[in-house]
Scaffold this active site. Structure first.
Site: not given
Ligand code: DGL
Length: 282
Positions: A14-15, A47, A77-78, A156, A192, A194
């Site tokens: 993931d990011s 994102g 990660c979407n 966050e 997403c 989060h």
């Molecule tokens: N993990 C990212 C997502 O699911 C959200 C956080 C980001 O923007 O990196 O889109």
């Protein structure tokens, strides 16, 4: 496809630490599997970036996990799934699962009105990936998208309590815009990593705004189900007895590209204390 044996770990990236919601779902559903996780915390958020940049970062992450001999790669990660899933799936020597298709399949299965809302980062919404995945399943669906860029920093920051007035206000503004455009919608995809942490706030506000039941769909559980199916199809499910006796965090190895705030933030996504985190440079 390589001849990777079932004893090998599943790679997840993931990011940042948001993908730990997927890790938690996979560890619970598949109690014999081990996971190597990479959170690209030095470069989060993805994102707000361009598709080319997200694809480059995703390739770096995939290369790192392949060095750990993973049998399957989950893009938890979407944003990365939207930008990099088709590319990585065709390039990599192991199976690849993204977040978009499993989430879209869950939404297509639950909608009754045929109108689905998708919430996501700017990059995810801009990519059109959810529309493509949903329309491939049910071409007559009406899809309404809503970028929600302020929700990632809110989560966050830990402001995701349903009683928090700031998150209520922000969620009300995004969902209010969507409600005006899509009064018949009955399903909302939390597109997403989060957003599941804001589930209670989103549910409260959605019920109030739409005045009829709205089902929230998140991709973490759907990805765990899809992981089990794919591993079973490829005869890659870990079946040996014994490993399931290990505590979930003993089955998790966790790498990050920057350590600042990881300890604070990550446990909220995983739902338990994190194992020792290892720092890497990609
Ligand atoms: N993990 C990212 C997502 O699911 C959200 C956080 C980001 O923007 O990196 O889109």
């Amino acid at each position: 496809m390589t001849a990777a044996g079932p004893g090998r770990p599943i790679g997840v990236f993931d990011s940042g630490v948001g993908g730990l919601t997927v890790v938690s779902a996979v560890l619970s559903r598949l109690p014999r599997e081990r996971i190597v996780y990479l959170g690209d915390t030095a470069r989060v958020p993805y994102g707000t970036r361009s598709a080319q940049t997200v694809l480059k970062y995703s390739r770096n992450a995939a290369r790192f996990l392949l060095r750990h001999d993973v049998k399957l790669l989950l893009i938890a990660c979407n944003t990365a799934s939207a930008a990099a899933f088709p590319g990585l799936r065709s390039e990599l020597p192991v199976g690849v699962l993204g977040a978009v298709e499993p989430g879209a399949a869950s939404a297509a299965a639950v909608t009754r009105s045929g109108e689905v809302g998708v919430l996501g980062t700017l990059a995810t919404i801009r990519s059109g990936a959810y529309e493509r995945a949903l329309l491939a399943l049910i071409p007559s669906l009406k899809i309404h998208v809503q970028p929600c860029p302020l929700l990632v920093p809110l989560v966050e920051e830990g402001w995701n309590d349903p009683a928090d007035p700031v998150s209520q206000l922000v969620v009300r503004r995004y969902l209010g815009e969507l409600r005006d455009r899509a009064p018949r919608l009955d399903t909302l995809v939390l597109g997403c990593t989060h957003y599941p942490l804001l589930r209670e706030t989103l549910q409260l506000v959605a019920t109030e705004l739409w005045g009829h039941p709205v089902t929230l769909v998140d991709s973490a559980e759907a990805m765990a189900v899809a992981t089990e199916k794919l591993l079973a199809t490829q005869n890659q499910l870990e079946l040996s007895v014994g490993a399931e006796l290990l505590h979930p965090t003993a089955r998790l190895r966790c790498f990050v590209t920057d350590e600042a705030r990881v300890a604070d933030v990550a446990a909220r996504f995983l739902g338990r204390a994190l194992p020792q985190v290892e720092l890497v440079d990609l």
